[in-house]
Design an enzyme around this catalytic site. Structure first.
Site, PDB file in Angstrom:
ATOM      1  N   SER A   1       0.869  -1.171   0.000  1.00  0.00           N
ATOM      2  CA  SER A   1       0.000   0.000   0.000  1.00  0.00           C
ATOM      3  C   SER A   1       0.905   1.220   0.000  1.00  0.00           C
ATOM      4  O   SER A   1       2.116   1.099   0.084  1.00  0.00           O
ATOM      5  CB  SER A   1      -0.872   0.012   1.251  1.00  0.00           C
ATOM      6  OG  SER A   1      -0.068   0.253   2.386  1.00  0.00           O
ATOM      7  N   LYS A   2       0.306   2.364  -0.087  1.00  0.00           N
ATOM      8  CA  LYS A   2       1.076   3.605  -0.073  1.00  0.00           C
ATOM      9  C   LYS A   2       1.861   3.722   1.230  1.00  0.00           C
ATOM     10  O   LYS A   2       2.800   4.482   1.337  1.00  0.00           O
ATOM     11  CB  LYS A   2       0.124   4.807  -0.190  1.00  0.00           C
ATOM     12  CG  LYS A   2      -0.752   4.744  -1.433  1.00  0.00           C
ATOM     13  CD  LYS A   2      -0.100   5.383  -2.630  1.00  0.00           C
ATOM     14  CE  LYS A   2      -1.037   5.384  -3.827  1.00  0.00           C
ATOM     15  NZ  LYS A   2      -0.325   5.460  -5.094  1.00  0.00           N
ATOM     16  N   ARG A   3       1.436   2.957   2.191  1.00  0.00           N
ATOM     17  CA  ARG A   3       2.086   3.056   3.494  1.00  0.00           C
ATOM     18  C   ARG A   3       3.428   2.332   3.571  1.00  0.00           C
ATOM     19  O   ARG A   3       4.270   2.666   4.379  1.00  0.00           O
ATOM     20  CB  ARG A   3       1.167   2.474   4.576  1.00  0.00           C
ATOM     21  CG  ARG A   3       0.063   3.423   4.975  1.00  0.00           C
ATOM     22  CD  ARG A   3      -0.618   2.947   6.242  1.00  0.00           C
ATOM     23  NE  ARG A   3      -1.970   3.468   6.287  1.00  0.00           N
ATOM     24  CZ  ARG A   3      -3.003   2.847   5.788  1.00  0.00           C
ATOM     25  NH1 ARG A   3      -2.843   1.670   5.225  1.00  0.00           N
ATOM     26  NH2 ARG A   3      -4.203   3.366   5.848  1.00  0.00           N
ATOM     27  N   ASP A   4       3.577   1.287   2.746  1.00  0.00           N
ATOM     28  CA  ASP A   4       4.833   0.535   2.797  1.00  0.00           C
ATOM     29  C   ASP A   4       5.990   1.421   2.383  1.00  0.00           C
ATOM     30  O   ASP A   4       6.222   1.663   1.211  1.00  0.00           O
ATOM     31  CB  ASP A   4       4.749  -0.697   1.898  1.00  0.00           C
ATOM     32  CG  ASP A   4       3.889  -1.766   2.529  1.00  0.00           C
ATOM     33  OD1 ASP A   4       4.319  -2.301   3.561  1.00  0.00           O
ATOM     34  OD2 ASP A   4       2.802  -2.045   2.015  1.00  0.00           O
TER      35      ASP A   4
ATOM     36  N   TYR B   1       8.859   2.037  -2.807  1.00  0.00           N
ATOM     37  CA  TYR B   1       8.874   2.981  -3.920  1.00  0.00           C
ATOM     38  C   TYR B   1      10.105   2.820  -4.798  1.00  0.00           C
ATOM     39  O   TYR B   1      11.218   2.668  -4.297  1.00  0.00           O
ATOM     40  CB  TYR B   1       8.809   4.421  -3.406  1.00  0.00           C
ATOM     41  CG  TYR B   1       7.542   4.728  -2.690  1.00  0.00           C
ATOM     42  CD1 TYR B   1       6.335   4.728  -3.398  1.00  0.00           C
ATOM     43  CD2 TYR B   1       7.518   4.983  -1.329  1.00  0.00           C
ATOM     44  CE1 TYR B   1       5.148   4.998  -2.749  1.00  0.00           C
ATOM     45  CE2 TYR B   1       6.324   5.252  -0.677  1.00  0.00           C
ATOM     46  CZ  TYR B   1       5.152   5.257  -1.384  1.00  0.00           C
ATOM     47  OH  TYR B   1       3.971   5.510  -0.749  1.00  0.00           O
TER      48      TYR B   1
END
Length: 438
Positions: free
Chosen positions: A207-210, A214
RNA sequence: GCCCCCAUCGUCUAGCGGCCUAGGACGCCGGGUUCUCAUCCCGGAAACAGGGGUUCGAUUCCCCUUGGGGGUGCCA
Protein backbone atom coordinates in the site's frame (compact mmCIF):
# COMPACT_ATOMS: atom_id res chain seq x y z
CA UNK A 1 0.93 -9.13 -35.54
CA UNK A 2 1.45 -5.49 -34.68
CA UNK A 3 1.55 -4.95 -30.96
CA UNK A 4 0.85 -1.80 -28.97
CA UNK A 5 0.97 -1.72 -25.21
CA UNK A 6 0.68 1.16 -22.83
CA UNK A 7 1.50 2.09 -19.30
CA UNK A 8 -1.27 4.21 -17.84
CA UNK A 9 -0.44 5.38 -14.34
CA UNK A 10 -2.30 8.02 -12.45
CA UNK A 11 0.17 10.58 -11.12
CA UNK A 12 -1.15 10.76 -7.60
CA UNK A 13 1.89 9.79 -5.59
CA UNK A 14 5.19 8.04 -5.74
CA UNK A 15 5.53 5.09 -8.07
CA UNK A 16 5.68 1.86 -6.15
CA UNK A 17 7.16 -1.37 -7.38
CA UNK A 18 3.81 -2.87 -8.28
CA UNK A 19 3.26 -0.13 -10.88
CA UNK A 20 6.86 -0.38 -11.92
CA UNK A 21 6.52 -4.03 -12.70
CA UNK A 22 3.38 -3.39 -14.71
CA UNK A 23 5.34 -0.85 -16.72
CA UNK A 24 8.23 -3.28 -17.17
CA UNK A 25 5.99 -6.07 -18.42
CA UNK A 26 4.25 -3.78 -20.87
CA UNK A 27 7.59 -2.51 -22.08
CA UNK A 28 8.99 -6.02 -22.41
CA UNK A 29 6.01 -7.38 -24.24
CA UNK A 30 6.12 -4.55 -26.76
CA UNK A 31 9.87 -4.70 -27.25
CA UNK A 32 9.80 -8.45 -27.60
CA UNK A 33 7.21 -8.21 -30.32
CA UNK A 34 8.87 -5.24 -31.98
CA UNK A 35 5.76 -3.22 -31.24
CA UNK A 36 5.03 0.10 -29.61
CA UNK A 37 5.06 0.96 -25.93
CA UNK A 38 3.03 4.06 -25.13
CA UNK A 39 2.64 6.19 -22.06
CA UNK A 40 -0.64 7.67 -20.94
CA UNK A 41 -0.85 9.83 -17.87
CA UNK A 42 -4.25 9.32 -16.30
CA UNK A 43 -4.54 12.69 -14.64
CA UNK A 44 -8.31 12.98 -14.67
CA UNK A 45 -8.40 13.06 -10.92
CA UNK A 46 -7.54 16.76 -10.75
CA UNK A 47 -7.64 16.76 -7.01
CA UNK A 48 -4.93 14.24 -6.49
CA UNK A 49 -2.81 14.51 -9.63
CA UNK A 50 0.32 16.59 -9.27
CA UNK A 51 3.10 17.76 -11.61
CA UNK A 52 5.68 16.48 -9.12
CA UNK A 53 4.19 13.03 -9.37
CA UNK A 54 4.41 13.18 -13.16
CA UNK A 55 8.03 14.24 -12.96
CA UNK A 56 8.85 11.48 -10.50
CA UNK A 57 7.16 8.98 -12.74
CA UNK A 58 9.10 10.06 -15.80
CA UNK A 59 12.36 10.01 -13.87
CA UNK A 60 11.85 6.51 -12.63
CA UNK A 61 10.95 5.27 -16.09
CA UNK A 62 14.04 6.80 -17.56
CA UNK A 63 16.17 5.42 -14.77
CA UNK A 64 14.87 1.93 -15.47
CA UNK A 65 15.35 2.36 -19.17
CA UNK A 66 11.67 2.13 -20.04
CA UNK A 67 11.64 4.27 -23.13
CA UNK A 68 8.22 4.91 -24.61
CA UNK A 69 7.28 5.61 -28.17
CA UNK A 70 5.96 9.00 -29.21
CA UNK A 71 4.69 11.59 -26.81
CA UNK A 72 2.98 10.87 -23.51
CA UNK A 73 -0.77 11.32 -23.73
CA UNK A 74 -2.37 13.28 -20.92
CA UNK A 75 -5.83 11.98 -20.33
CA UNK A 76 -7.07 15.32 -19.11
CA UNK A 77 -6.67 16.58 -22.70
CA UNK A 78 -9.08 14.00 -23.94
CA UNK A 79 -12.19 14.92 -22.03
CA UNK A 80 -14.00 16.06 -25.17
CA UNK A 81 -13.57 12.67 -26.78
CA UNK A 82 -14.70 10.90 -23.65
CA UNK A 83 -17.85 12.96 -23.40
CA UNK A 84 -18.53 12.52 -27.09
CA UNK A 85 -18.46 8.76 -26.57
CA UNK A 86 -20.92 9.12 -23.71
CA UNK A 87 -23.21 11.14 -25.99
CA UNK A 88 -23.12 8.37 -28.54
CA UNK A 89 -24.14 5.85 -25.92
CA UNK A 90 -26.91 8.14 -24.75
CA UNK A 91 -28.23 8.56 -28.28
CA UNK A 92 -28.22 4.83 -28.95
CA UNK A 93 -29.98 4.14 -25.67
CA UNK A 94 -27.01 2.26 -24.23
CA UNK A 95 -26.68 4.81 -21.49
CA UNK A 96 -29.12 6.92 -19.54
CA UNK A 97 -29.18 9.91 -17.25
CA UNK A 98 -30.21 9.52 -13.67
CA UNK A 99 -29.65 10.99 -10.25
CA UNK A 100 -28.10 7.74 -9.09
CA UNK A 101 -28.65 7.17 -5.43
CA UNK A 102 -30.77 10.27 -5.25
CA UNK A 103 -27.89 12.45 -4.22
CA UNK A 104 -29.50 15.58 -5.43
CA UNK A 105 -26.21 16.50 -7.11
CA UNK A 106 -27.81 16.28 -10.51
CA UNK A 107 -27.87 13.62 -13.16
CA UNK A 108 -24.96 11.34 -13.98
CA UNK A 109 -24.66 9.31 -17.16
CA UNK A 110 -24.99 5.61 -16.46
CA UNK A 111 -23.95 2.85 -18.81
CA UNK A 112 -26.58 0.20 -19.37
CA UNK A 113 -25.01 -3.25 -19.16
CA UNK A 114 -26.22 -5.48 -21.98
CA UNK A 115 -28.03 -7.91 -19.74
CA UNK A 116 -25.99 -10.94 -20.69
CA UNK A 117 -22.88 -12.62 -19.42
CA UNK A 118 -19.59 -11.02 -20.44
CA UNK A 119 -16.73 -13.24 -21.43
CA UNK A 120 -13.14 -12.52 -22.30
CA UNK A 121 -9.96 -14.47 -22.51
CA UNK A 122 -7.22 -13.30 -20.21
CA UNK A 123 -3.76 -14.00 -21.61
CA UNK A 124 -2.63 -15.15 -18.19
CA UNK A 125 -5.71 -16.47 -16.46
CA UNK A 126 -7.52 -17.98 -19.37
CA UNK A 127 -11.26 -17.71 -20.02
CA UNK A 128 -13.07 -15.42 -17.61
CA UNK A 129 -16.81 -15.06 -17.37
CA UNK A 130 -19.19 -12.93 -15.38
CA UNK A 131 -22.96 -13.36 -15.29
CA UNK A 132 -25.27 -10.47 -16.07
CA UNK A 133 -26.62 -10.47 -12.53
CA UNK A 134 -23.16 -9.75 -11.20
CA UNK A 135 -22.65 -6.83 -13.56
CA UNK A 136 -24.74 -3.84 -12.59
CA UNK A 137 -24.94 -0.65 -14.62
CA UNK A 138 -22.30 1.90 -13.72
CA UNK A 139 -21.62 5.61 -13.96
CA UNK A 140 -19.51 6.79 -16.89
CA UNK A 141 -19.98 10.56 -16.54
CA UNK A 142 -20.33 12.18 -13.14
CA UNK A 143 -23.07 14.63 -12.38
CA UNK A 144 -20.45 17.39 -12.54
CA UNK A 145 -19.85 16.43 -16.15
CA UNK A 146 -16.49 14.74 -15.74
CA UNK A 147 -15.85 11.34 -17.33
CA UNK A 148 -15.17 8.37 -15.09
CA UNK A 149 -12.08 6.18 -15.35
CA UNK A 150 -13.82 3.32 -17.15
CA UNK A 151 -15.03 5.51 -20.00
CA UNK A 152 -11.79 7.44 -20.40
CA UNK A 153 -9.73 4.30 -20.22
CA UNK A 154 -11.62 2.49 -22.91
CA UNK A 155 -11.93 5.43 -25.28
CA UNK A 156 -8.23 6.24 -25.00
CA UNK A 157 -7.05 2.67 -25.41
CA UNK A 158 -8.94 2.55 -28.69
CA UNK A 159 -7.66 5.99 -29.68
CA UNK A 160 -4.08 4.92 -29.07
CA UNK A 161 -4.55 1.66 -30.88
CA UNK A 162 -3.68 -0.44 -27.86
CA UNK A 163 -3.70 -4.13 -28.74
CA UNK A 164 -2.67 -5.57 -25.39
CA UNK A 165 -3.75 -4.25 -22.04
CA UNK A 166 -1.34 -5.54 -19.42
CA UNK A 167 -2.23 -4.33 -15.96
CA UNK A 168 -2.57 -5.34 -12.34
CA UNK A 169 -4.89 -8.01 -11.05
CA UNK A 170 -6.97 -5.36 -9.36
CA UNK A 171 -8.42 -4.53 -12.77
CA UNK A 172 -9.83 -7.95 -13.58
CA UNK A 173 -13.32 -7.04 -12.48
CA UNK A 174 -13.19 -3.77 -14.39
CA UNK A 175 -12.42 -5.63 -17.55
CA UNK A 176 -15.93 -7.05 -17.79
CA UNK A 177 -17.21 -3.49 -17.76
CA UNK A 178 -14.59 -2.35 -20.21
CA UNK A 179 -15.38 -5.12 -22.65
CA UNK A 180 -19.08 -4.29 -22.48
CA UNK A 181 -18.32 -0.61 -22.98
CA UNK A 182 -16.12 -1.23 -25.98
CA UNK A 183 -18.69 -3.46 -27.57
CA UNK A 184 -21.34 -0.81 -27.08
CA UNK A 185 -19.08 1.82 -28.61
CA UNK A 186 -18.13 -0.54 -31.41
CA UNK A 187 -14.46 -0.23 -30.51
CA UNK A 188 -11.91 -2.98 -31.14
CA UNK A 189 -11.41 -5.06 -28.02
CA UNK A 190 -7.78 -5.50 -27.05
CA UNK A 191 -6.32 -8.59 -25.47
CA UNK A 192 -6.07 -8.45 -21.71
CA UNK A 193 -3.45 -9.78 -19.35
CA UNK A 194 -3.76 -9.33 -15.61
CA UNK A 195 -0.62 -9.56 -13.56
CA UNK A 196 -0.63 -11.00 -10.06
CA UNK A 197 -0.04 -8.49 -7.32
CA UNK A 198 3.23 -8.11 -5.49
CA UNK A 199 2.85 -8.49 -1.76
CA UNK A 200 5.08 -7.29 1.05
CA UNK A 201 6.99 -9.32 3.61
CA UNK A 202 3.83 -9.72 5.64
CA UNK A 203 2.13 -11.27 2.64
CA UNK A 204 -0.12 -8.24 2.36
CA UNK A 205 -0.51 -6.11 -0.73
CA UNK A 206 1.79 -3.14 -0.95
CA UNK A 207 0.00 0.00 0.00
CA UNK A 208 1.08 3.60 -0.07
CA UNK A 209 2.09 3.06 3.49
CA UNK A 210 4.83 0.54 2.80
CA UNK A 211 7.77 2.86 3.15
CA UNK A 212 10.33 0.94 1.20
CA UNK A 213 8.27 -0.07 -1.79
CA UNK A 214 8.87 2.98 -3.92
CA UNK A 215 10.97 2.69 -7.02
CA UNK A 216 12.69 6.01 -6.36
CA UNK A 217 13.85 4.81 -2.98
CA UNK A 218 15.73 1.91 -4.47
CA UNK A 219 17.52 4.40 -6.62
CA UNK A 220 18.36 6.57 -3.63
CA UNK A 221 19.67 3.60 -1.72
CA UNK A 222 22.11 2.86 -4.48
CA UNK A 223 20.46 -0.02 -6.26
CA UNK A 224 21.32 -0.43 -9.90
CA UNK A 225 18.39 -0.05 -12.30
CA UNK A 226 19.34 -3.18 -14.21
CA UNK A 227 19.31 -5.16 -10.96
CA UNK A 228 15.88 -3.90 -9.92
CA UNK A 229 14.62 -4.50 -13.43
CA UNK A 230 15.96 -8.05 -13.49
CA UNK A 231 14.60 -8.80 -10.04
CA UNK A 232 11.15 -7.39 -10.74
CA UNK A 233 10.89 -9.31 -14.00
CA UNK A 234 11.45 -12.52 -12.07
CA UNK A 235 8.58 -11.75 -9.74
CA UNK A 236 5.89 -13.68 -11.54
CA UNK A 237 7.81 -14.72 -14.62
CA UNK A 238 10.67 -17.02 -15.39
CA UNK A 239 12.29 -18.05 -18.65
CA UNK A 240 11.46 -21.68 -17.94
CA UNK A 241 14.99 -22.78 -17.20
CA UNK A 242 17.42 -21.96 -14.43
CA UNK A 243 18.54 -18.62 -15.76
CA UNK A 244 18.09 -15.73 -13.35
CA UNK A 245 20.72 -13.10 -13.95
CA UNK A 246 20.00 -12.06 -17.50
CA UNK A 247 20.90 -9.13 -19.66
CA UNK A 248 18.12 -6.85 -20.76
CA UNK A 249 18.47 -8.08 -24.34
CA UNK A 250 18.16 -11.64 -23.16
CA UNK A 251 15.04 -10.84 -21.16
CA UNK A 252 13.48 -9.02 -24.09
CA UNK A 253 14.16 -12.01 -26.28
CA UNK A 254 12.75 -14.55 -23.82
CA UNK A 255 9.83 -12.65 -22.36
CA UNK A 256 6.43 -14.13 -22.91
CA UNK A 257 3.04 -13.62 -21.28
CA UNK A 258 2.44 -17.38 -21.39
CA UNK A 259 5.01 -17.92 -18.70
CA UNK A 260 3.62 -15.37 -16.28
CA UNK A 261 2.25 -16.95 -13.12
CA UNK A 262 -1.13 -16.02 -11.82
CA UNK A 263 -0.42 -16.25 -8.12
CA UNK A 264 0.70 -13.22 -6.14
CA UNK A 265 4.39 -13.11 -5.32
CA UNK A 266 6.22 -11.73 -2.37
CA UNK A 267 9.04 -9.28 -2.66
CA UNK A 268 12.27 -10.54 -1.06
CA UNK A 269 14.64 -7.64 -0.33
CA UNK A 270 17.49 -10.06 0.39
CA UNK A 271 17.37 -11.60 -3.03
CA UNK A 272 17.17 -8.15 -4.58
CA UNK A 273 20.29 -7.19 -2.65
CA UNK A 274 22.09 -10.29 -3.89
CA UNK A 275 20.99 -9.51 -7.43
CA UNK A 276 22.29 -5.99 -7.03
CA UNK A 277 25.64 -7.31 -5.83
CA UNK A 278 25.81 -9.48 -8.92
CA UNK A 279 25.38 -6.44 -11.13
CA UNK A 280 27.75 -4.41 -8.98
CA UNK A 281 30.51 -6.92 -9.50
CA UNK A 282 30.01 -6.81 -13.24
CA UNK A 283 30.01 -3.03 -13.38
CA UNK A 284 32.71 -1.33 -15.47
CA UNK A 285 35.07 0.69 -13.30
CA UNK A 286 33.86 4.00 -14.70
CA UNK A 287 30.26 3.38 -13.68
CA UNK A 288 31.29 2.00 -10.35
CA UNK A 289 33.29 5.14 -9.74
CA UNK A 290 30.42 7.42 -10.60
CA UNK A 291 28.07 5.63 -8.24
CA UNK A 292 30.58 5.75 -5.42
CA UNK A 293 31.54 9.32 -6.17
CA UNK A 294 28.01 10.51 -5.47
CA UNK A 295 27.96 8.85 -2.08
CA UNK A 296 31.46 9.96 -1.13
CA UNK A 297 30.87 13.54 -2.20
CA UNK A 298 27.67 13.54 -0.19
CA UNK A 299 29.71 12.39 2.79
CA UNK A 300 32.21 15.21 2.15
CA UNK A 301 35.11 12.83 1.62
CA UNK A 302 36.29 13.74 -1.85
CA UNK A 303 37.38 17.34 -1.48
CA UNK A 304 40.83 17.81 -2.95
CA UNK A 305 41.16 14.15 -3.81
CA UNK A 306 43.06 13.49 -7.02
CA UNK A 307 41.17 11.66 -9.72
CA UNK A 308 43.86 9.08 -10.25
CA UNK A 309 44.01 8.28 -6.53
CA UNK A 310 40.25 8.02 -6.41
CA UNK A 311 40.28 5.68 -9.35
CA UNK A 312 42.90 3.40 -7.84
CA UNK A 313 41.05 3.25 -4.54
CA UNK A 314 37.76 2.44 -6.24
CA UNK A 315 39.41 -0.21 -8.34
CA UNK A 316 40.23 -1.99 -5.10
CA UNK A 317 36.72 -1.54 -3.73
CA UNK A 318 35.02 -2.79 -6.85
CA UNK A 319 33.21 -6.05 -6.31
CA UNK A 320 33.27 -5.64 -2.56
CA UNK A 321 30.17 -3.55 -2.04
CA UNK A 322 26.59 -4.60 -2.57
CA UNK A 323 25.27 -1.05 -2.52
CA UNK A 324 27.01 2.20 -3.42
CA UNK A 325 26.14 3.56 -0.05
CA UNK A 326 28.38 1.02 1.64
CA UNK A 327 31.44 2.58 0.11
CA UNK A 328 31.23 5.46 2.57
CA UNK A 329 31.85 3.25 5.57
CA UNK A 330 34.16 0.81 3.85
CA UNK A 331 36.42 3.13 1.93
CA UNK A 332 36.45 6.35 3.97
CA UNK A 333 39.98 5.58 5.17
CA UNK A 334 41.29 6.16 1.67
CA UNK A 335 40.26 9.78 1.86
CA UNK A 336 40.57 11.00 5.42
CA UNK A 337 42.85 10.67 8.38
CA UNK A 338 39.78 10.87 10.53
CA UNK A 339 38.65 7.37 9.71
CA UNK A 340 36.71 5.37 12.21
CA UNK A 341 38.30 2.51 14.14
CA UNK A 342 36.06 -0.49 14.49
CA UNK A 343 36.24 -1.40 18.16
CA UNK A 344 35.93 -5.09 17.52
CA UNK A 345 38.77 -5.09 15.05
CA UNK A 346 40.92 -3.00 17.39
CA UNK A 347 40.35 -5.40 20.25
CA UNK A 348 41.05 -8.42 18.11
CA UNK A 349 44.07 -7.16 16.23
CA UNK A 350 45.70 -4.26 18.03
CA UNK A 351 45.11 -4.81 21.73
CA UNK A 352 46.87 -8.09 21.43
CA UNK A 353 50.03 -9.59 22.80
CA UNK A 354 52.83 -8.72 20.39
CA UNK A 355 50.77 -6.51 18.12
CA UNK A 356 52.70 -3.40 19.09
CA UNK A 357 56.06 -4.98 18.55
CA UNK A 358 54.86 -6.27 15.20
CA UNK A 359 53.70 -2.84 14.14
CA UNK A 360 56.99 -1.37 15.17
CA UNK A 361 59.04 -3.75 13.09
CA UNK A 362 56.74 -3.48 10.10
CA UNK A 363 57.00 0.28 10.28
CA UNK A 364 60.74 0.03 10.34
CA UNK A 365 60.96 -2.29 7.36
CA UNK A 366 58.38 -0.42 5.33
CA UNK A 367 60.33 2.75 5.98
CA UNK A 368 63.32 1.24 4.26
CA UNK A 369 61.80 -0.12 1.05
CA UNK A 370 62.88 1.55 -2.15
CA UNK A 371 59.60 1.42 -3.98
CA UNK A 372 56.39 1.35 -2.05
CA UNK A 373 54.74 -1.26 -4.26
CA UNK A 374 52.42 -4.12 -3.37
CA UNK A 375 54.79 -6.87 -4.48
CA UNK A 376 57.74 -5.40 -2.64
CA UNK A 377 55.78 -4.79 0.53
CA UNK A 378 54.48 -8.32 0.51
CA UNK A 379 57.99 -9.73 0.14
CA UNK A 380 59.29 -7.57 2.94
CA UNK A 381 56.45 -8.43 5.27
CA UNK A 382 56.63 -12.15 4.62
CA UNK A 383 60.37 -12.16 5.09
CA UNK A 384 59.91 -10.36 8.37
CA UNK A 385 57.33 -12.92 9.45
CA UNK A 386 59.75 -15.72 8.62
CA UNK A 387 62.48 -14.07 10.65
CA UNK A 388 60.16 -13.73 13.58
CA UNK A 389 58.96 -17.27 13.12
CA UNK A 390 55.31 -16.24 12.93
CA UNK A 391 52.59 -16.45 10.32
CA UNK A 392 52.32 -13.52 7.96
CA UNK A 393 48.75 -13.02 9.12
CA UNK A 394 50.09 -12.02 12.55
CA UNK A 395 51.60 -8.96 10.91
CA UNK A 396 48.99 -8.36 8.26
CA UNK A 397 46.02 -8.01 10.57
CA UNK A 398 47.39 -5.34 12.90
CA UNK A 399 48.65 -3.34 9.91
CA UNK A 400 45.26 -3.54 8.22
CA UNK A 401 43.47 -2.24 11.28
CA UNK A 402 46.07 0.46 11.82
CA UNK A 403 45.81 1.89 8.32
CA UNK A 404 42.09 1.37 7.68
CA UNK A 405 40.45 1.01 11.05
CA UNK A 406 38.62 -2.02 9.70
CA UNK A 407 38.84 -5.75 10.06
CA UNK A 408 37.92 -6.29 6.46
CA UNK A 409 38.73 -4.74 3.13
CA UNK A 410 40.73 -5.14 -0.06
CA UNK A 411 43.96 -7.07 -0.23
CA UNK A 412 46.34 -5.40 2.23
CA UNK A 413 49.34 -4.87 -0.03
CA UNK A 414 47.41 -3.32 -2.89
CA UNK A 415 45.73 -1.12 -0.33
CA UNK A 416 49.06 0.00 1.10
CA UNK A 417 50.41 0.81 -2.31
CA UNK A 418 47.46 3.02 -3.10
CA UNK A 419 47.60 4.77 0.26
CA UNK A 420 51.30 5.45 -0.25
CA UNK A 421 54.34 5.40 1.96
CA UNK A 422 53.73 8.57 3.87
CA UNK A 423 50.15 7.83 4.86
CA UNK A 424 50.90 4.25 5.78
CA UNK A 425 53.89 5.03 7.97
CA UNK A 426 52.12 7.88 9.69
CA UNK A 427 49.10 5.76 10.37
CA UNK A 428 51.09 2.91 11.81
CA UNK A 429 52.95 5.37 13.99
CA UNK A 430 49.72 6.97 15.10
CA UNK A 431 48.13 3.62 15.88
CA UNK A 432 51.12 2.69 18.00
CA UNK A 433 50.87 5.97 19.86
CA UNK A 434 47.19 5.45 20.49
CA UNK A 435 47.06 1.78 21.29
CA UNK A 436 50.56 1.01 22.49
CA UNK A 437 51.21 3.22 25.47
CA UNK A 438 54.87 3.08 26.25
C1' G B 1 -22.58 -11.23 2.45
C1' C B 2 -22.07 -11.92 -2.88
C1' C B 3 -18.84 -12.47 -7.40
C1' C B 4 -14.00 -13.66 -9.38
C1' C B 5 -8.91 -15.36 -9.12
C1' C B 6 -4.98 -18.14 -6.76
C1' A B 7 -2.28 -22.33 -3.81
C1' U B 8 5.36 -26.59 -4.90
C1' C B 9 11.07 -25.52 0.25
C1' G B 10 10.92 -19.28 4.79
C1' U B 11 10.99 -16.40 -0.27
C1' C B 12 11.23 -16.31 -5.96
C1' U B 13 10.43 -20.37 -9.02
C1' A B 14 11.00 -25.33 -12.58
C1' G B 15 7.40 -29.04 -13.18
C1' C B 16 2.06 -28.75 -18.21
C1' G B 17 0.13 -38.01 -15.84
C1' G B 18 5.04 -41.94 -15.46
C1' C B 19 11.87 -38.65 -16.75
C1' C B 20 10.15 -36.61 -9.28
C1' U B 21 13.95 -40.75 -4.06
C1' A B 22 10.26 -32.92 -6.84
C1' G B 23 15.18 -29.40 -9.94
C1' G B 24 17.36 -24.22 -9.61
C1' A B 25 18.04 -19.41 -7.05
C1' C B 26 18.04 -16.17 -2.53
C1' G B 27 18.52 -16.76 2.55
C1' C B 28 20.23 -20.22 6.41
C1' C B 29 23.84 -24.10 8.39
C1' G B 30 28.64 -26.85 7.75
C1' G B 31 33.42 -27.34 5.15
C1' G B 32 37.40 -25.64 1.69
C1' U B 33 40.41 -21.56 -0.79
C1' U B 34 42.35 -16.55 0.85
C1' C B 35 46.16 -11.79 4.80
C1' U B 36 40.66 -10.09 6.56
C1' C B 37 35.90 -9.37 4.47
C1' A B 38 33.52 -10.32 0.09
C1' U B 39 33.99 -13.53 -4.01
C1' C B 40 34.69 -18.55 -5.45
C1' C B 41 34.24 -24.04 -4.65
C1' C B 42 32.02 -28.36 -2.04
C1' G B 43 28.18 -30.27 1.12
C1' G B 44 23.50 -29.92 4.20
C1' A B 45 18.57 -28.87 6.26
C1' A B 46 14.07 -27.13 3.81
C1' A B 47 8.04 -27.84 -0.13
C1' C B 48 3.79 -30.54 -3.64
C1' A B 49 -2.26 -26.95 2.22
C1' G B 50 -6.09 -31.02 3.63
C1' G B 51 -9.82 -34.51 1.94
C1' G B 52 -12.28 -37.00 -1.82
C1' G B 53 -12.45 -38.72 -6.76
C1' U B 54 -10.53 -39.94 -12.30
C1' U B 55 -6.47 -43.22 -13.81
C1' C B 56 -2.49 -48.97 -14.23
C1' G B 57 -0.19 -44.42 -12.26
C1' A B 58 -1.12 -38.10 -9.71
C1' U B 59 2.69 -32.25 -7.75
C1' U B 60 0.39 -32.41 -12.51
C1' C B 61 -6.93 -33.52 -14.33
C1' C B 62 -12.02 -32.84 -11.52
C1' C B 63 -14.81 -31.67 -6.88
C1' C B 64 -15.04 -30.04 -1.82
C1' U B 65 -12.69 -27.79 2.44
C1' U B 66 -9.16 -24.51 4.27
C1' G B 67 -6.08 -20.47 3.47
C1' G B 68 -4.62 -16.10 0.59
C1' G B 69 -5.77 -12.17 -2.92
C1' G B 70 -8.99 -9.03 -5.97
C1' G B 71 -13.74 -6.77 -6.73
C1' U B 72 -18.35 -5.18 -4.95
C1' G B 73 -17.58 3.97 -5.56
C1' C B 74 -20.50 9.69 -9.23
C1' C B 75 -11.47 6.47 -6.90
C1' A B 76 -8.13 4.88 -10.43
Amino acid sequence: MNVTTRFAPSPTGRVHIGNMRVAIYNWLFARHAGGRFLLRIEDTDRERSTPEAVRGLLEVMEWLGLDYDGEALYQSQRVEAHLEAAERLLRSGKAYRVDKGGTGRGEAVVFRMPGRAIVFRDEIKGALRKEADDLPDFVIVRSDGSPVFHLANVVDDAYMGVTHVIRGDDHVENTFRHVALMEALDLPIPRYAHLPMIVNAQGKPYSKRDGDAYAAQFREKGYLPEALFNYLVLLGWSPGDDREVMSREEIVRLFDLDRVRSAPSQMDPRKLLWMNAEYMRALPLERFMEGCRKELVKAGLLEGVEEDYFRRAMDLMRGRVKLFREVVADAAFFFTEDYHFDSKAVRKRLLREGACEHLRSVEERFGQVETFAAGVLEDVLRTLADEKGIKAAELIHPVRVAVSGLGHGPGLFEMLEVLGRQRVLERIRRARRTYCEG
